[in-house]
Motif scaffolding. Sequence first.
Motif, PDB file in Angstrom:
ATOM      1  N   ILE A   1      -0.276   7.238   5.789  1.00 31.57           N
ATOM      2  CA  ILE A   1       0.177   6.369   4.688  1.00 31.57           C
ATOM      3  C   ILE A   1      -0.671   5.620   4.490  1.00 31.57           C
ATOM      4  N   LEU A   2      -1.184   5.359   3.382  1.00 31.73           N
ATOM      5  CA  LEU A   2      -2.491   4.360   2.875  1.00 31.73           C
ATOM      6  C   LEU A   2      -2.038   2.955   2.454  1.00 31.73           C
ATOM      7  N   GLY A   3      -0.817   2.834   2.132  1.00 31.97           N
ATOM      8  CA  GLY A   3      -0.523   1.464   1.687  1.00 31.97           C
ATOM      9  C   GLY A   3       0.833   1.711   0.781  1.00 31.97           C
ATOM     10  N   ILE A   4       1.269   0.259   0.438  1.00 25.14           N
ATOM     11  CA  ILE A   4       2.379  -0.137  -0.589  1.00 25.14           C
ATOM     12  C   ILE A   4       1.884  -0.194  -1.723  1.00 25.14           C
ATOM     13  N   VAL A   5       2.611   0.074  -2.980  1.00 23.99           N
ATOM     14  CA  VAL A   5       2.303   0.060  -4.284  1.00 23.99           C
ATOM     15  C   VAL A   5       3.488  -0.646  -4.839  1.00 23.99           C
ATOM     16  N   LEU A   6       3.654  -2.025  -5.410  1.00 25.96           N
ATOM     17  CA  LEU A   6       4.746  -2.640  -5.888  1.00 25.96           C
ATOM     18  C   LEU A   6       4.761  -2.440  -7.100  1.00 25.96           C
ATOM     19  N   THR A   7       5.659  -1.723  -7.719  1.00 24.71           N
ATOM     20  CA  THR A   7       5.905  -1.741  -9.385  1.00 24.71           C
ATOM     21  C   THR A   7       6.688  -2.428 -10.044  1.00 24.71           C
ATOM     22  N   GLN A   8       6.820  -2.310 -11.300  1.00 21.91           N
ATOM     23  CA  GLN A   8       7.769  -3.168 -12.310  1.00 21.91           C
ATOM     24  C   GLN A   8       7.847  -4.769 -11.941  1.00 21.91           C
ATOM     25  N   PHE A   9       6.697  -5.258 -11.432  1.00 19.95           N
ATOM     26  CA  PHE A   9       6.434  -6.624 -11.113  1.00 19.95           C
ATOM     27  C   PHE A   9       6.479  -7.444 -12.291  1.00 19.95           C
ATOM     28  N   ASP A  10       7.330  -8.387 -12.412  1.00 17.18           N
ATOM     29  CA  ASP A  10       7.785  -9.390 -13.394  1.00 17.18           C
ATOM     30  C   ASP A  10       6.656 -10.496 -13.321  1.00 17.18           C
TER      31      ASP A  10
END
Length: 726
Positions: free
Chosen positions: A694-703
Amino acid sequence: MLMKRGKSTIPVDEDWETGDEIDWRYYWSIINRRKWSIIGLALGVGLLTTLVVFAMTPIYRASTTLLIESQAPNVVSIQEVYGLDTRSQDYLATQVEIMGGRPIAETVVDRLGLIEQPAFRPQHLDWQSWLPGMQKRATSRQSERETAVDAYLDKLSIEPVRNTQLVRVEFESPDPRLAARVAEAHAKAYIESTLEARAEATRSATEWMATRLESLRKELQASEASLQAYREQEHIVDATGLKALPASEISNLSARLLEVRQALAAAKIAYLQVTPAAGEGQNLLGVPALLADEGMRRAQAAQATAQQAVAELEKRYGASHPKMIAAQNELAQATENLNNQARSVTEGIRKRYEAAKSEEAAIVAALNRAGQQYQQVGRKEAKLESLQRAVDTNRQLYDLFFKRLSETSATGDLATARARIVEPAVIPRVPARPHKLRIVSVAVLLTLLFGVGVAFLLASLDDTVKSSRDVEEKLKRPLLGIEPRLADPALSAASMLGKGEEAGETDPRFSEAIRTIRTAISLDNLDKPHKIILVTSSIGNEGKSIFALNLAVAFGRAERTLLLDGDLRRPAVGRMLGLPRDAPGLSELLASSARLPECVSGTGVKDLDAIPTGFIPPDPLQLLSSARMSSALKVLANTYSRIIIDCAPILPVSDAAVLSKYADCVLYVVKSDATKVPQIKNGLGLLERVNAPILGIVLTQFDVRKAEKYADYAYGNYYEPDASKS
């Protein structure tokens, strides 16, 4: 402190990691996010409080100030006969309690007829008034009086002024005139009660002292008679010389006894020296007591001279010589004289010893008689003094009570009050309560605090991920990047394609966010770049497929890239690219029903190809875990620099866990402000069990607009609407 990401090591600031500093901007963002709800609630409560406050009946407060003196003026010299010390520190507190007591309240209620006032009448239904009979009516009247007194005491307030002898009497009423009248009437009733109490105390004291004075007079007469009778009985004229003669005699006898005992001790020593020697037939000439006698010393000297003469004649003459015989006769005579003198001295020592013993016994007997006489005289004197003290005590008490009775009788008609009114009550013009502005202000302030508390409570109960701060604090994972949410969801899918370059220019922040994530992946391991990149999420509808497409487009602009749709259950890549439904894809490739060139489709972006899902197999997990899947990825890895695999979510199915063993890194997609933290942690835990990279987290659909509005994510003004044109 070092944190591992992939196969590289990144230094981390320990102070930042522990978070010692308070992030006030974060707390302000929580309040700012719900500020209109808080303000609206505060305004609503304030308006309701205002209506309630203005509907309340105004209450007026009138006050009268009294001065309670600790000491009354002494008109005559009289000590207090009341059992109250006015100099005590508790005196003022005692008077305040008396002033606020029920007796004075009953007096004011009866005097002013407050029982007839509506504010002092009972508000409940009196069922006893319906019953006939005078007794019932009397009981009802008494109950009404008690109710009126209770209401009166509830409205009354007695407050001492600190560090003074002033006491403020306050009364509250809807009628300002009644409030002033009652306050002053209560003060006057207290003053009258103190005067009545002093008058009653004076009368009681006078009666008691008169009775007590008569009793003391009789006791004094009886004690004087007893004293006189005892003097006559013992023939005592002057009591001061009763002990003088016995005391002098005892003193003389004691001194003489001391001398006699000293002489007796010396005689006894001499007697003890000569008595054993005489009794045992020993020579007395060596006893120290005899040697001290002058006659003994002369006799011894004569004997010594005779012995010396005999010794000298023995050298020249024989024993029959006349001179020798004469000398021996003189020696015998001298020895006889010495023995006679020793016996005479011994007898004298014995006689002196016996005489000393007799004299000691006589003095001791005389001393005992003198002591008995002294004790007898002492007993008489003690009894005489006791009778005299009784007479003196009774006379002092009688004189004291007589003086007290005279002073009390002289001042019995003088009424001096210890309290007086120094500030009469005035009719109040402004109501004392309710404090309308204060009540409304406190209500609004408490509502604001309540709203802020609720906002923080909701924020603490919110278990979704909204920002990079939440990723770091709640998930304890590195954040690779944030994908902004576009106004039109269709633009996010088409923005990065070759034909959709214009869409990317519509919101440059979206394109820049994708390129930032691409850069983070590229820089993570420069020695061995991540070739196979797996994209997954916790659940569906988190923007995983759109992100995979945009990431593939970003890599395709720089190097040869393949987008592989690994979601064999709900495929999305072919639909987003507009490929035919029956186009061959991964399923056909793994099932050996189509060749690799037939499964690869163009995307319109240079150096970017795609392999759709194809048909949906009955058992996708079997295909993905087959050896043909591993072989296909090896062949594709030799052709493409990057392979982006769009995989199914990890929680519903285990496809991502199977594909993760082929991937060089795994990107975990999380939808902003939607996915629950427990779901994310469960998904990450499933991947960790199979040792997924696991490389990291991607936060999507950010307002972005909401984040900038509440200062959650500071983009600043770097990207202007016309930034692409500048």
